[in-house]
Design a protein around this motif. Structure first.
Motif, PDB file in Angstrom:
ATOM      1  N   PHE A 171       0.913  -1.310  -0.098  1.00 49.01           N
ATOM      2  CA  PHE A 171       0.033   0.093  -0.023  1.00 49.01           C
ATOM      3  C   PHE A 171       1.164   1.236   0.026  1.00 49.01           C
ATOM      4  O   PHE A 171       2.255   1.078   0.289  1.00 49.01           O
ATOM      5  N   ILE A 172       0.181   2.245  -0.233  1.00 47.03           N
ATOM      6  CA  ILE A 172       0.936   3.611  -0.304  1.00 47.03           C
ATOM      7  C   ILE A 172       0.622   4.354   1.029  1.00 47.03           C
ATOM      8  O   ILE A 172      -0.527   4.695   1.485  1.00 47.03           O
ATOM      9  N   VAL A 173       1.485   4.924   1.965  1.00 42.41           N
ATOM     10  CA  VAL A 173       1.488   5.602   3.034  1.00 42.41           C
ATOM     11  C   VAL A 173       1.535   7.014   2.426  1.00 42.41           C
ATOM     12  O   VAL A 173       2.803   7.507   1.990  1.00 42.41           O
ATOM     13  N   GLU A 174       0.688   7.979   2.391  1.00 43.94           N
ATOM     14  CA  GLU A 174       0.454   9.069   2.018  1.00 43.94           C
ATOM     15  C   GLU A 174       1.139  10.267   2.752  1.00 43.94           C
ATOM     16  O   GLU A 174       1.486   9.999   4.055  1.00 43.94           O
ATOM     17  N   LYS A 175       1.370  11.226   2.077  1.00 47.56           N
ATOM     18  CA  LYS A 175       2.142  12.508   2.882  1.00 47.56           C
ATOM     19  C   LYS A 175       1.485  12.697   4.109  1.00 47.56           C
ATOM     20  O   LYS A 175       1.954  13.304   5.102  1.00 47.56           O
ATOM     21  N   ASP A 176       0.073  12.573   4.253  1.00 50.87           N
ATOM     22  CA  ASP A 176      -0.845  12.839   5.205  1.00 50.87           C
ATOM     23  C   ASP A 176      -0.892  11.606   6.160  1.00 50.87           C
ATOM     24  O   ASP A 176      -1.911  11.852   7.230  1.00 50.87           O
ATOM     25  N   GLY A 177      -0.543  10.696   5.790  1.00 56.79           N
ATOM     26  CA  GLY A 177      -0.326   9.442   6.594  1.00 56.79           C
ATOM     27  C   GLY A 177      -1.602   8.463   6.428  1.00 56.79           C
ATOM     28  O   GLY A 177      -1.684   7.375   6.892  1.00 56.79           O
ATOM     29  N   SER A 178      -2.608   8.795   5.375  1.00 58.95           N
ATOM     30  CA  SER A 178      -3.443   7.914   4.883  1.00 58.95           C
ATOM     31  C   SER A 178      -3.041   6.638   4.228  1.00 58.95           C
ATOM     32  O   SER A 178      -1.908   6.897   3.534  1.00 58.95           O
ATOM     33  N   LEU A 179      -3.691   5.693   4.127  1.00 62.53           N
ATOM     34  CA  LEU A 179      -3.179   4.501   3.397  1.00 62.53           C
ATOM     35  C   LEU A 179      -4.188   4.366   2.022  1.00 62.53           C
ATOM     36  O   LEU A 179      -5.421   4.282   2.180  1.00 62.53           O
ATOM     37  N   THR A 180      -3.589   4.214   0.949  1.00 61.10           N
ATOM     38  CA  THR A 180      -4.045   4.163  -0.387  1.00 61.10           C
ATOM     39  C   THR A 180      -3.631   2.920  -1.050  1.00 61.10           C
ATOM     40  O   THR A 180      -2.609   2.378  -0.727  1.00 61.10           O
ATOM     41  N   ASN A 181      -4.269   2.891  -2.413  1.00 59.31           N
ATOM     42  CA  ASN A 181      -3.726   1.693  -3.359  1.00 59.31           C
ATOM     43  C   ASN A 181      -3.352   0.422  -2.476  1.00 59.31           C
ATOM     44  O   ASN A 181      -2.389  -0.289  -2.559  1.00 59.31           O
ATOM     45  N   ILE A 182      -4.167  -0.167  -1.509  1.00 59.91           N
ATOM     46  CA  ILE A 182      -4.030  -1.300  -1.023  1.00 59.91           C
ATOM     47  C   ILE A 182      -4.446  -2.295  -1.714  1.00 59.91           C
ATOM     48  O   ILE A 182      -5.252  -2.441  -2.242  1.00 59.91           O
ATOM     49  N   LYS A 183      -3.242  -3.262  -1.940  1.00 58.91           N
ATOM     50  CA  LYS A 183      -3.519  -4.337  -2.877  1.00 58.91           C
ATOM     51  C   LYS A 183      -2.862  -5.772  -2.199  1.00 58.91           C
ATOM     52  O   LYS A 183      -1.871  -5.646  -1.548  1.00 58.91           O
ATOM     53  N   VAL A 184      -3.467  -7.007  -2.478  1.00 57.60           N
ATOM     54  CA  VAL A 184      -2.978  -8.133  -2.200  1.00 57.60           C
ATOM     55  C   VAL A 184      -1.857  -8.714  -3.085  1.00 57.60           C
ATOM     56  O   VAL A 184      -2.068  -8.632  -4.255  1.00 57.60           O
ATOM     57  N   THR A 185      -0.691  -9.069  -2.653  1.00 55.17           N
ATOM     58  CA  THR A 185       0.432  -9.564  -3.557  1.00 55.17           C
ATOM     59  C   THR A 185       0.372 -10.924  -3.500  1.00 55.17           C
ATOM     60  O   THR A 185       1.082 -11.571  -4.436  1.00 55.17           O
ATOM     61  N   ARG A 186       0.110 -11.391  -2.394  1.00 54.54           N
ATOM     62  CA  ARG A 186       0.157 -13.145  -2.273  1.00 54.54           C
ATOM     63  C   ARG A 186      -1.156 -13.090  -1.124  1.00 54.54           C
ATOM     64  O   ARG A 186      -0.934 -12.873  -0.113  1.00 54.54           O
ATOM     65  N   GLY A 187      -1.822 -13.939  -1.712  1.00 56.25           N
ATOM     66  CA  GLY A 187      -2.963 -14.129  -0.760  1.00 56.25           C
ATOM     67  C   GLY A 187      -3.432 -15.578  -0.372  1.00 56.25           C
ATOM     68  O   GLY A 187      -2.545 -16.483  -0.784  1.00 56.25           O
ATOM     69  N   LEU A 188      -4.668 -15.806   0.275  1.00 56.17           N
ATOM     70  CA  LEU A 188      -4.982 -17.158   0.668  1.00 56.17           C
ATOM     71  C   LEU A 188      -6.556 -17.552   0.133  1.00 56.17           C
ATOM     72  O   LEU A 188      -6.476 -18.483  -0.931  1.00 56.17           O
ATOM     73  N   SER A 189      -7.595 -16.840   0.248  1.00 61.76           N
ATOM     74  CA  SER A 189      -8.709 -17.101  -0.322  1.00 61.76           C
ATOM     75  C   SER A 189      -9.382 -15.443  -0.674  1.00 61.76           C
ATOM     76  O   SER A 189      -8.874 -14.735  -0.200  1.00 61.76           O
ATOM     77  N   HIS A 190     -10.202 -15.671  -1.598  1.00 63.62           N
ATOM     78  CA  HIS A 190     -10.976 -14.174  -1.689  1.00 63.62           C
ATOM     79  C   HIS A 190     -11.618 -13.621  -0.482  1.00 63.62           C
ATOM     80  O   HIS A 190     -11.345 -12.396  -0.277  1.00 63.62           O
ATOM     81  N   ASP A 191     -12.198 -14.294   0.428  1.00 60.52           N
ATOM     82  CA  ASP A 191     -12.722 -13.733   1.684  1.00 60.52           C
ATOM     83  C   ASP A 191     -11.630 -13.268   2.605  1.00 60.52           C
ATOM     84  O   ASP A 191     -11.893 -12.317   3.098  1.00 60.52           O
ATOM     85  N   ILE A 192     -10.693 -14.105   2.716  1.00 61.53           N
ATOM     86  CA  ILE A 192      -9.602 -13.741   3.532  1.00 61.53           C
ATOM     87  C   ILE A 192      -8.759 -12.620   3.018  1.00 61.53           C
ATOM     88  O   ILE A 192      -8.601 -11.380   3.729  1.00 61.53           O
ATOM     89  N   ASN A 193      -8.683 -12.507   1.793  1.00 64.39           N
ATOM     90  CA  ASN A 193      -7.714 -11.306   1.225  1.00 64.39           C
ATOM     91  C   ASN A 193      -8.667  -9.999   1.160  1.00 64.39           C
ATOM     92  O   ASN A 193      -8.158  -9.071   1.588  1.00 64.39           O
ATOM     93  N   ASP A 194      -9.969 -10.209   0.999  1.00 69.83           N
ATOM     94  CA  ASP A 194     -11.013  -8.980   0.985  1.00 69.83           C
ATOM     95  C   ASP A 194     -10.932  -8.382   2.529  1.00 69.83           C
ATOM     96  O   ASP A 194     -10.869  -7.123   2.861  1.00 69.83           O
TER      97      ASP A 194
END
Length: 230
Positions: A171-194
C-alpha cells in the motif's frame, strides 16, 4: 545515458582536482588505478561515487613511474571503502606517502551526495527501504498488530474450511499518513484477502515517511497472519 552521465560527472570531479593543482594533463588522457588495478575510461562508469574512500591525482612523471606509468597521461588513483585495507591498497598508500608533493597532496575524500532542496524532491513514490525515516503506525509496529487483532473478523467460510496463513499486501502511505492503493500481492482465499484489505482501509493515519525533512509518499509492504488458534 545514465552511464554516460555518471562518467561525465566523475570526470568533471577529477578535472576540478586537476585544475586546483594546475595540472597540464588533459582529462581525456587520464589513467585510472582503482584498488591496485588499471581500468579503462569506460569502466569508470561502474564506480559508485559513494564507495570512494580517497582519490589522488599524480602529475609528475617521476612520481608516476612508482606506479608503473611512464607516459604523460595524468594518473588518478582511487581507493574504495570496501578495499581500503587490502594488501594492494596498503602498498599504494605506502607509495603515495613517499611522494614529495610540491603543494598540498591531491588525496581528497570522496564528495558526499548533495542534499536536495525541498523543491527538488520528486512527488513520486519512494520505496520504504531508501528513505531516511520510514512511515510508522501510531505507537509502533506492536500497536499496529494490536489494531489488526482487535479489528479482523475471520471470514466464516474460511474458518469453516480451516484456511489459515499469511496475506501479503502492499500500500501507499501518503504524505498525510493515510493508506491508499491497498493491494494483495500474495493471498489465501477471496474472503480472507478481502478482509485483509478491509481492515487496512480502516487503519488510522500513520506517521508519514520523511526524506531530507520532507514528508513523502512511501510504498510499504506488510503481511497479516490469519490464524484460527489465536
Amino acid at each position: 545515458m545514465k552511464k554516460r552521465s555518471f562518467t561525465l560527472l566523475l570526470l568533471l570531479c577529477f578535472g576540478k582536482v586537476l585544475l586546483a593543482q594546475q595540472s597540464q594533463a588533459p582529462s581525456q588522457n587520464l589513467l585510472f588505478l582503482v584498488d591496485g588495478k588499471f581500468i579503462s575510461k569506460s569502466d569508470v562508469a561502474r564506480i559508485n561515487r559513494d564507495s570512494i574512500e580517497t582519490l589522488t591525482i599524480v602529475k609528475e612523471k617521476q612520481h608516476k613511474t612508482i606506479f608503473g606509468v611512464n607516459d604523460e597521461a595524468g594518473l588518478v588513483i582511487v581507493i574504495t571503502k570496501a578495499k581500503m585495507n587490502s594488501a594492494e591498497n596498503r602498498l599504494i598508500k605506502e607509495k603515495i606517502s613517499k611522494i614529495n608533493f610540491k603543494t598540498k597532496p591531491d588525496a581528497v575524500k570522496a564528495p558526499a551526495p548533495a542534499k536536495p532542496s525541498r523543491d527538488s524532491i520528486a512527488n513520486g513514490t519512494f520505496e520504504f527501504t531508501v528513505i531516511q525515516k520510514q512511515p510508522e503506525f501510531p505507537g509502533g509496529i506492536k500497536a499496529f498488530y494490536s489494531f489488526l487483532n482487535e479489528n479482523i473478523k475471520y471470514p466464516k467460510e474460511a474458518a469453516k474450511r480451516q484456511i489459515q496463513g499469511r496475506v501479503f499486501l502492499s500500500f501507499i502511505v501518503e504524505k498525510d499518513g493515510s493508506l491508499t492503493n491497498i493491494k494483495v500481492t500474495r493471498g489465501l482465499s477471496h474472503d480472507i484477502n478481502d478482509e485483509a484489505i478491509r481492515v487496512l482501509s480502516t487503519s488510522p493515519n500513520w506517521n508519514p515517511g520523511i526524506h531530507f525533512g520532507v514528508p513523502v509518499r512511501v510504498k510499504y509492504n506488510i503481511n497479516i497472519n490469519f490464524n484460527l488458534n489465536k
